[in-house]
Design an enzyme around this catalytic site. Structure first.
Site, PDB file in Angstrom:
ATOM      1  N   GLU A   1      40.675 -33.134  18.963  1.00  0.00           N
ATOM      2  CA  GLU A   1      40.491 -31.737  19.344  1.00  0.00           C
ATOM      3  C   GLU A   1      39.969 -31.577  20.771  1.00  0.00           C
ATOM      4  OE1 GLU A   1      36.433 -32.936  17.875  1.00  0.00           O
ATOM      5  OE2 GLU A   1      38.522 -33.363  17.333  1.00  0.00           O
TER       6      GLU A   1
ATOM      7  N   CYS B   1      35.604 -38.870  13.470  1.00  0.00           N
ATOM      8  CA  CYS B   1      34.270 -39.333  13.862  1.00  0.00           C
ATOM      9  C   CYS B   1      33.327 -39.272  12.664  1.00  0.00           C
ATOM     10  CB  CYS B   1      33.755 -38.513  15.048  1.00  0.00           C
ATOM     11  SG  CYS B   1      32.367 -39.293  15.916  1.00  0.00           S
TER      12      CYS B   1
ATOM     13  N   HIS C   1      38.166 -38.112  19.130  1.00  0.00           N
ATOM     14  CA  HIS C   1      38.259 -36.686  18.812  1.00  0.00           C
ATOM     15  C   HIS C   1      39.565 -36.107  19.358  1.00  0.00           C
ATOM     16  CE1 HIS C   1      34.042 -35.836  17.488  1.00  0.00           C
ATOM     17  NE2 HIS C   1      33.831 -36.978  18.123  1.00  0.00           N
TER      18      HIS C   1
END
Length: 218
Positions: free
Chosen positions: A195, A101, A193
Site C-alpha cells: 500500500e 507485515c 507494504h
C-alpha cells in the site's frame, strides 16, 4: 467485482492506507472494514479477499501487569480477538487471505502460515525501499519479476525450520535471498507494504492472489 474486507485492530496504523490501496479505481473492487471484535460469519458471504493490514496491532507489547515487565511478541494479542473466528472460517472456505507485515505475523501466530518472524539480526527498526524478486507458480515461471517495495519493521526476520510442504511456497524474496513473502494455498503473508508502493505493484499482487487470467480484475 472483488469484495475486500479490511480487518481493523487497535493500534494498527495502516488500515486506512490499505483500504485506499485496494479501493483505487481501475480495479473493480468494493472494500469495507471489519472491526477486531466482530464475529459475524455472514460478513464472509460474497467475500473474495480478507486483508490483515500492517501496523502495530495492540502495540505488540504483552505486560505481566499494567506497570510491570513486558515482552514484545507481534501478533500474540491479536489472535485472541473475536475476529480470529472470521479469519479461520475464511480459511476453511478457501477465501483468499492476505497478511501484510503485522498481519503476516498474526497469520504465522495463528498457524495459517508456516514459520515465524523474529527480531531483525541488527535489533533495529528498518524503514526503507527494497528490491524483491517475485516467483509464484506459473505466473513468472521462467524469469523472476523484480519489483521495489517498502518495508517498515523490527520483527521482520522470517525463519522456517521445516521443509516446505507441497501447498506452500515462498513467492517473494529480497535480493539477498531472504524470504519476504510466503503462501499456503489461499493464505498469503508478506513483510513489505504494497500500500506504500504508489500502486505500481497492485496488478502483479492481484495476479498472484487471484490468477493472471481472472476476468474480474479490471
Amino acid at each position: 467485482m472483488i469484495n475486500v474486507g479490511i480487518i481493523q485492530y487497535p493500534g494498527s496504523n495502516c488500515d486506512s492506507e490499505t483500504f485506499r490501496y485496494f479501493n483505487i479505481t481501475g480495479f473493480d473492487t468494493k472494500c469495507f472494514y471489519i472491526w477486531h471484535k466482530e464475529e459475524n460469519l455472514s460478513l464472509l458471504d460474497g467475500l473474495d479477499l480478507l486483508v490483515l493490514p500492517g501496523g502495530f496491532a495492540f502495540g505488540d507489547r504483552i505486560y505481566n501487569k499494567a506497570t510491570e515487565n513486558y515482552i514484545i511478541s507481534p501478533g500474540t494479542m491479536a489472535i485472541d480477538s473475536p475476529v480470529s473466528t472470521i479469519i479461520k472460517e475464511a480459511h476453511k472456505k478457501n477465501i483468499v487471505i492476505l497478511g501484510i507485515c503485522n498481519g503476516f505475523q498474526i497469520l504465522t501466530q495463528m498457524g495459517l502460515l508456516p514459520g515465524k518472524l523474529l527480531l531483525n539480526e541488527s535489533a533495529k527498526f528498518y524503514s526503507e525501499k527494497v528490491t524483491c524478486n517475485i516467483e509464484y507458480k506459473n505466473i513468472y515461471k521462467d524469469i523472476s519479476k523484480v519489483t521495489q517495495l517498502y518495508i517498515a519493521n523490527s520483527y521482520g526476520k522470517y525463519v522456517n525450520y521445516n521443509k516446505l510442504m507441497s501447498d506452500e511456497q515462498y513467492f517473494l524474496k529480497y535480493q539477498d535471498g531472504r524470504v519476504a513473502g510466503v503462501c499456503k494455498n489461499t493464505v498469503f503473508g508478506m513483510m513489505p507494504h504494497p500500500e506504500r508502493n504508489n500502486f505500481d505493484f497492485k496488478q502483479t499482487l492481484f495476479e498472484i492472489l487471484f490468477g493472471s487470467d481472472k476476468n474480474q480484475l479490471y
